[in-house]
Design a protein around this motif. Structure first.
Motif, PDB file in Angstrom:
ATOM      1  N   ASN A  43      -2.157   2.474  -4.716  1.00 36.35           N
ATOM      2  CA  ASN A  43      -2.055   3.832  -4.177  1.00 36.35           C
ATOM      3  C   ASN A  43      -3.365   4.286  -3.542  1.00 36.35           C
ATOM      4  OD1 ASN A  43      -1.832   7.166  -5.511  1.00 36.35           O
ATOM      5  ND2 ASN A  43      -0.913   6.407  -3.640  1.00 36.35           N
ATOM      6  N   ILE A  44      -3.328   4.487  -2.221  1.00 33.93           N
ATOM      7  CA  ILE A  44      -4.419   5.144  -1.496  1.00 33.93           C
ATOM      8  C   ILE A  44      -3.766   6.179  -0.585  1.00 33.93           C
ATOM      9  CG2 ILE A  44      -6.373   4.893   0.079  1.00 33.93           C
ATOM     10  CD1 ILE A  44      -6.625   2.004  -0.759  1.00 33.93           C
ATOM     11  N   LEU A  92       0.836  -1.199   0.000  1.00 35.67           N
ATOM     12  CA  LEU A  92       0.000   0.000   0.000  1.00 35.67           C
ATOM     13  C   LEU A  92       0.871   1.251   0.000  1.00 35.67           C
ATOM     14  CD1 LEU A  92      -2.790   1.345   0.252  1.00 35.67           C
ATOM     15  CD2 LEU A  92      -2.602   1.063   2.738  1.00 35.67           C
ATOM     16  N   ASP A  93       0.773   2.021  -1.070  1.00 35.78           N
ATOM     17  CA  ASP A  93       1.494   3.292  -1.205  1.00 35.78           C
ATOM     18  C   ASP A  93       0.564   4.403  -0.742  1.00 35.78           C
ATOM     19  OD1 ASP A  93       2.508   5.769  -2.232  1.00 35.78           O
ATOM     20  OD2 ASP A  93       3.683   4.675  -3.717  1.00 35.78           O
ATOM     21  N   VAL A  94       0.942   5.112   0.338  1.00 37.25           N
ATOM     22  CA  VAL A  94       0.049   6.130   0.909  1.00 37.25           C
ATOM     23  C   VAL A  94       0.503   7.550   0.564  1.00 37.25           C
ATOM     24  CG1 VAL A  94      -0.696   4.621   2.771  1.00 37.25           C
ATOM     25  CG2 VAL A  94       1.278   6.101   3.141  1.00 37.25           C
ATOM     26  N   ARG A  95       1.321   7.680  -0.472  1.00 33.17           N
ATOM     27  CA  ARG A  95       1.716   9.003  -0.944  1.00 33.17           C
ATOM     28  C   ARG A  95       0.616   9.578  -1.839  1.00 33.17           C
ATOM     29  NH1 ARG A  95       6.903   7.947  -4.147  1.00 33.17           N
ATOM     30  NH2 ARG A  95       5.590   6.219  -4.856  1.00 33.17           N
ATOM     31  N   THR A  96       0.839  10.767  -2.329  1.00 31.60           N
ATOM     32  CA  THR A  96      -0.131  11.389  -3.228  1.00 31.60           C
ATOM     33  C   THR A  96      -0.084  10.691  -4.584  1.00 31.60           C
ATOM     34  OG1 THR A  96       1.454  12.995  -4.098  1.00 31.60           O
ATOM     35  CG2 THR A  96       0.244  13.612  -2.103  1.00 31.60           C
ATOM     36  N   PRO A  97      -1.149  10.791  -5.370  1.00 28.24           N
ATOM     37  CA  PRO A  97      -1.132  10.196  -6.717  1.00 28.24           C
ATOM     38  C   PRO A  97       0.003  10.701  -7.591  1.00 28.24           C
ATOM     39  CG  PRO A  97      -3.374  10.768  -6.080  1.00 28.24           C
ATOM     40  CD  PRO A  97      -2.476  11.335  -5.023  1.00 28.24           C
ATOM     41  N   VAL A  98       0.335  11.969  -7.451  1.00 26.32           N
ATOM     42  CA  VAL A  98       1.429  12.531  -8.259  1.00 26.32           C
ATOM     43  C   VAL A  98       2.739  11.849  -7.904  1.00 26.32           C
ATOM     44  CG1 VAL A  98       2.770  14.599  -8.742  1.00 26.32           C
ATOM     45  CG2 VAL A  98       0.282  14.755  -8.566  1.00 26.32           C
ATOM     46  N   GLU A  99       3.005  11.686  -6.606  1.00 26.79           N
ATOM     47  CA  GLU A  99       4.223  10.991  -6.188  1.00 26.79           C
ATOM     48  C   GLU A  99       4.226   9.558  -6.706  1.00 26.79           C
ATOM     49  OE1 GLU A  99       5.640  12.183  -1.898  1.00 26.79           O
ATOM     50  OE2 GLU A  99       3.453  12.251  -1.946  1.00 26.79           O
ATOM     51  N   ILE A 159       1.685  -4.141   3.701  1.00 24.88           N
ATOM     52  CA  ILE A 159       2.987  -3.463   3.768  1.00 24.88           C
ATOM     53  C   ILE A 159       2.792  -2.038   3.266  1.00 24.88           C
ATOM     54  CG2 ILE A 159       5.363  -3.445   2.944  1.00 24.88           C
ATOM     55  CD1 ILE A 159       4.888  -6.541   2.477  1.00 24.88           C
ATOM     56  N   ILE A 160       2.973  -1.082   4.159  1.00 30.37           N
ATOM     57  CA  ILE A 160       2.716   0.323   3.858  1.00 30.37           C
ATOM     58  C   ILE A 160       4.029   1.052   3.619  1.00 30.37           C
ATOM     59  CG2 ILE A 160       1.691   2.458   4.749  1.00 30.37           C
ATOM     60  CD1 ILE A 160      -0.020   0.731   6.583  1.00 30.37           C
ATOM     61  N   TYR A 161       4.026   1.962   2.664  1.00 33.12           N
ATOM     62  CA  TYR A 161       5.198   2.836   2.519  1.00 33.12           C
ATOM     63  C   TYR A 161       4.761   4.213   2.052  1.00 33.12           C
ATOM     64  CZ  TYR A 161       5.221   2.352  -2.630  1.00 33.12           C
ATOM     65  OH  TYR A 161       4.905   2.384  -3.963  1.00 33.12           O
ATOM     66  N   ASP A 186      -4.561  10.391   3.652  1.00 38.85           N
ATOM     67  CA  ASP A 186      -5.723  11.149   4.120  1.00 38.85           C
ATOM     68  C   ASP A 186      -7.048  10.555   3.641  1.00 38.85           C
ATOM     69  OD1 ASP A 186      -3.974  12.866   5.367  1.00 38.85           O
ATOM     70  OD2 ASP A 186      -3.982  14.341   3.752  1.00 38.85           O
ATOM     71  N   GLU A 187      -6.988   9.582   2.715  1.00 37.46           N
ATOM     72  CA  GLU A 187      -8.208   8.960   2.205  1.00 37.46           C
ATOM     73  C   GLU A 187      -8.453   7.573   2.803  1.00 37.46           C
ATOM     74  OE1 GLU A 187      -8.304   8.837  -2.024  1.00 37.46           O
ATOM     75  OE2 GLU A 187      -7.778  10.946  -2.284  1.00 37.46           O
ATOM     76  N   ILE A 188      -7.520   7.087   3.604  1.00 38.68           N
ATOM     77  CA  ILE A 188      -7.600   5.694   4.063  1.00 38.68           C
ATOM     78  C   ILE A 188      -8.869   5.420   4.867  1.00 38.68           C
ATOM     79  CG2 ILE A 188      -6.572   4.105   5.753  1.00 38.68           C
ATOM     80  CD1 ILE A 188      -3.908   4.638   4.569  1.00 38.68           C
ATOM     81  N   ARG A 189      -9.233   6.320   5.755  1.00 39.06           N
ATOM     82  CA  ARG A 189     -10.415   6.077   6.596  1.00 39.06           C
ATOM     83  C   ARG A 189     -11.676   5.890   5.756  1.00 39.06           C
ATOM     84  NH1 ARG A 189      -7.484   9.993   9.429  1.00 39.06           N
ATOM     85  NH2 ARG A 189      -6.830   9.347  11.531  1.00 39.06           N
ATOM     86  N   ASN A 190     -11.723   6.542   4.591  1.00 38.39           N
ATOM     87  CA  ASN A 190     -12.907   6.444   3.730  1.00 38.39           C
ATOM     88  C   ASN A 190     -12.831   5.277   2.746  1.00 38.39           C
ATOM     89  OD1 ASN A 190     -13.930   8.842   4.897  1.00 38.39           O
ATOM     90  ND2 ASN A 190     -12.699  10.072   3.480  1.00 38.39           N
ATOM     91  N   ARG A 191     -11.678   4.588   2.714  1.00 29.67           N
ATOM     92  CA  ARG A 191     -11.519   3.516   1.728  1.00 29.67           C
ATOM     93  C   ARG A 191     -11.045   2.217   2.375  1.00 29.67           C
ATOM     94  NH1 ARG A 191      -8.175   6.213  -3.184  1.00 29.67           N
ATOM     95  NH2 ARG A 191      -8.561   4.123  -4.050  1.00 29.67           N
TER      96      ARG A 191
END
Length: 827
Positions: free
Chosen positions: A491-492, A473-480, A511-513, A495-500
């Motif tokens: 990619n999520i 799970l990539d938690v950076r911005t879509p641009v990154e 595995i988060i990065y 700041d959007e994880i709670r809603n998804r």
């Protein structure tokens, strides 16, 4: 009256003599030094070679005469102790000046023989152009050779601290520098992923280096020395520096029957006393149990030697009162713009010794981020998984590395823990640090791990991880994410994880990065408190992963280089005509600092188009991605990249313009170079991406065609359109469609148009061209824009609503261009 004989000067011997005199005015003290200098700054030798230290005298801290005047110490240079008679407490000395021998008696003998450079029996190693760097005499030879021969190609064999310092200083003198290292990394005391940061930095300095390769032979060919490698490669050199390492010089002690440690050093007790109670040892050759591993080790460092000397002198005069605790090997080195510090034990050593540990990497800033000039700092610490006892640390950055290394070393030397790192009260003001210093932050993060608030996974574990039971799970911005990601990642944004949450599987290992690990920690805490039980955060984030998994070596970069008549180093074949030689030194400088991709490449193309063949353009850029972009641009356009260098964050690229026919040959050599894109989205971020790619490709000499269809037509509408007659369906579609490029929405987080405004403001602050400016630039660069006639008819778009220069076409027009292209994208 006590009589002390000291074998060897410099940090160990000379400092012992000075302290002895201060403690005992009546003692007889004699120093024997087989070299010419009793006390010199050997750590400064590479910088004297590189003319950073300009005065040779500044390296000579004491002379025999000054020692005699100030301290009443008898210093005998060029006198070599060749034998110890322990039974009679005598030493035999060869006077190298008078070629005679004599003996001296002693009450106590102190040996500080130091270490000798390793010089393996490689064929050709005795060539006059091959040097070691151990003392002033070695340095004098190197300086004399450089002044006389004017070498332009230097090879450094061995990439330890001294080897890299020599590489930097020879580079500073204008030489092409090649490093040969047998190990898989430079600076072997570092762990691999930390050394990887140094590898990537060396590349920006145009330093050639070969890893996992050694020298098999040196062979003289007229004025050049061919360095043959075990891999079969051959590197040409004018001079070679051997920095393979050192070993303790213990022959004198071994011949005297004194015990040696398992690692070959001189074995001593806690009072620095050898197996002979009248003989003491210190410095590089002395071995003592490491405070953490308990294994005998040598400390090849001036700091420990000076402290040993002071303690030893006190004990010789006052009795055995002070106990030596061992050295934790705190070291630091400057590698071009980087500073590399280390203390304690590396992860690789802990693993080898079977010591249970946890390691973690954190990234911070040299000072408060809101104060100008903050530079990145990376800290890796190792610690006990139960108690948090600190085992070691490695620190890499551009500023403040020394103080962070010293802070951690002080805690480590006292047997402290990661909780002591948390509590360090440091001097804080925005120009110097943050309220939570990177050292505090390293302690806080380690505490989170021990307390079970987060589980971590390391780059090498993730790199080797395979299987359907893992969810990356990539938690950076879509641009990154679009700029680069770990293979298979989803990619999520954090700041959007709670809603998804429903998109994330609970039956897999998560595995988060993120970029550096902080956002990944936030995401992990959210998931762990929402019922996800198998969650891991990537230590050091994508930054560490990218450094460690990328290509490490930098081979063959000087294959096409030569030295011109003006003494400068150039790429390509040597020029012969006077016109060409004169053109080599004609350079136009262009400042593209502050521009974001593709701005630097577009500016490069515009400026180089103005130059004559053979002229050069020196472009300065702050966009770090330009290092790769400029090489690709030159390869595609046929222009010649002379050099790319980095200095304190500013990239300087030197490009030589090629003849038109050479450019055409380069362009035509690999087939079609056209690019086509079908743009059917009118979302702002996707429209931006299409134009960034289009402008970049056009700048590289490609013919680019953008085929706009359906909603994509909104991108090429005029901001101020004339009134046109439309039927009912056309009017309905018109109400649903954006008015122009200025009215486009974001694909994510549009927030009723607020997201688009935020994006535009962000682009402006980062000096990224607006969408409208990119459209204008694309047309100026010859990018062909075709509006799909069928889509226009369906969507009710009239040709008068479109930007000037947009052509109207159908699928055949698109397919014709696609047929000529080697890249075809759908956006």
């Amino acid at each position: 009256m006590a009589k002390y004989l000291i074998v060897g000067g410099v940090a160990g011997g000379a400092t012992t003599a000075a302290r002895l005199r201060r403690m005992d005015e009546s003692a007889e003290i004699i120093i024997f030094e087989r070299g010419e200098h009793i006390s010199y700054a050997n750590c400064g030798l590479p910088y004297y070679v590189g003319n950073i230290i300009t005065e040779r005298e500044n390296l000579l801290l004491q002379t025999p005469e000054s020692f005699k005047r100030r301290l009443n110490v008898d210093v005998r240079i060029k006198n070599e102790v060749v034998r110890i008679d322990r039974e009679n407490k005598l030493v035999e000395i060869n006077d190298l000046i008078n070629n005679t021998s004599y003996t001296e008696s002693y009450d106590k003998l102190i040996v500080s023989p130091g270490a000798e450079p390793i010089k393996p029996t490689i064929p050709g190693i005795k060539d006059e152009a091959i040097f070691t760097v151990r003392n002033v005499k070695d340095t004098d030879k190197i300086k004399a050779y450089i002044n006389e021969k004017k070498p332009k190609k230097a090879v450094v064999v061995g990439a330890g601290f001294i080897g890299l310092e020599m590489a930097e200083n020879l580079h500073h003198l204008g030489m092409m520098v090649t490093i040969i290292e047998m190990a898989e990394q430079v600076m072997t005391p570092l762990d691999y992923e930390m050394a990887a940061v140094v590898h990537q930095h060396l590349k920006t300095k145009t330093v050639e280096f070969y890893l996992k390769d050694g020298v098999s032979e040196f062979k003289r060919t007229k004025d050049l020395l061919d360095v043959h490698l075990q891999s079969g490669r051959k590197v040409e050199a004018d001079m070679v520096i051997l920095s393979i390492g050192v070993r303790p010089e213990t022959k004198l002690i071994k011949d005297a029957g004194i015990d040696l440690a398992p690692n070959g050093g001189i074995k001593v007790n806690e009072y620095l006393q050898t197996s002979d109670p009248y003989i003491y040892a210190l410095g590089d050759a002395m071995a003592f149990p490491h405070p953490i591993t308990g294994k005998y080790t040598n400390a090849y460092l001036a700091g420990p030697a000076n402290k040993q000397a002071r303690m030893l002198a006190n004990n010789l005069v006052l009795g055995h009162k002070q106990k030596y605790k061992g050295a934790i090997a705190t070291a630091i080195a400057k590698v071009f713009d980087l500073t590399v510090g280390s203390t304690g034990v590396a992860e690789k050593v802990l693993k080898k010794e079977g010591i249970s540990y946890i390691s973690n990497i954190t990234h911070g800033g040299s000072h408060a981020g809101y104060y100008p000039g903050a530079m990145p700092t990376t800290i890796k610490i190792t610690f006990d998984p139960k108690t948090g006892k600190l085992y070691g640390a490695q620190v890499i950055g551009y500023d403040g590395v020394d103080k962070r290394t010293d802070l951690i070393a002080t805690v480590l030397q006292k047997g402290g823990t990661i909780y002591d790192l948390q509590e360090i009260e440091h001097a804080y003001a925005p120009p110097y640090s943050s309220a939570k210093d990177p050292v505090n932050q390293a302690g806080f993060t380690a505490g989170n791990i021990i307390e079970g608030l987060v589980n971590i996974i390391h780059w090498d574990e993730l790199y080797q991880l395979h299987g359907a039971d893992n969810y990356i799970l990539d938690v950076r911005t879509p641009v990154e994410f679009e700029l680069g990601q770990i293979e298979g990642a989803i990619n999520i944004e954090v700041d959007e994880i709670r809603n998804r949450l429903d998109e994330i599987p609970k039956d897999k290992k998560i595995i988060i990065y993120c970029g550096v690990g902080l956002r990944g920690y936030f995401a992990a805490r959210i998931l762990m408190q929402r019922g996800f039980t198998n969650v891991y955060n990537l230590s050091g984030g994508y930054k560490t992963y990218e450094h460690a998994t990328g290509k490490q070596s930098n081979e063959d970069i000087f294959e096409s280089s030569y030295i011109g008549k003006d003494g400068h180093i150039y790429r390509g074949k040597p020029k012969t005509s006077e016109t060409e030689i004169k053109s080599e030194i004609k350079t136009i400088e262009v400042d593209a600092c502050g521009l974001q991709c593709p701005g630097p490449i577009i500016k490069l193309k515009k400026e180089i188009d103005k130059l004559e063949n053979g002229d050069r353009l020196l472009q300065k850029v702050t966009d770090q991605g330009f290092v790769k972009d400029v090489a690709s641009w030159c390869n595609m356009t046929g222009n010649k990249l002379i050099s790319v260098e980095s200095d304190k964050g500013i990239i300087s690229a030197l490009i030589e313009k090629q003849k038109k026919e050479e450019q055409c040959s380069a362009l035509n050599g690999s087939g079609a170079k056209n690019k086509t894109m079908v743009v059917f989205s009118d979302e702002l971020d996707r429209a931006l991406a299409s134009l960034v790619i289009a402008n970049g490709a056009a700048a590289m000499g490609s013919k680019v065609t953008l085929f706009y269809t359906f909603w994509g037509l909104n991108v090429i509408k005029k901001a101020h359109k004339p009134k046109v007659q439309k039927d009912l369906m056309g009017k309905m579609f018109g109400k649903m469609m954006s008015d122009s490029a200025d009215d486009l929405k974001l694909s994510k987080m549009n927030m009723m148009g607020l997201g688009s405004k935020m994006m535009k403001k962000r682009m402006m602050s980062k000096k990224v061209d607006s969408l409208e400016d990119m459209l204008k630039t694309a047309m100026e660069n010859g990018v062909e824009m075709i509006a799909c006639q069928m889509s226009m008819d369906i969507m009710g778009v009239d040709k008068d609503e479109l930007l000037e220069g947009v052509q109207i076409g159908g699928v055949a027009a698109y397919l014709e261009e696609a047929e000529k292209s080697n890249i075809n994208l759908f956006i």
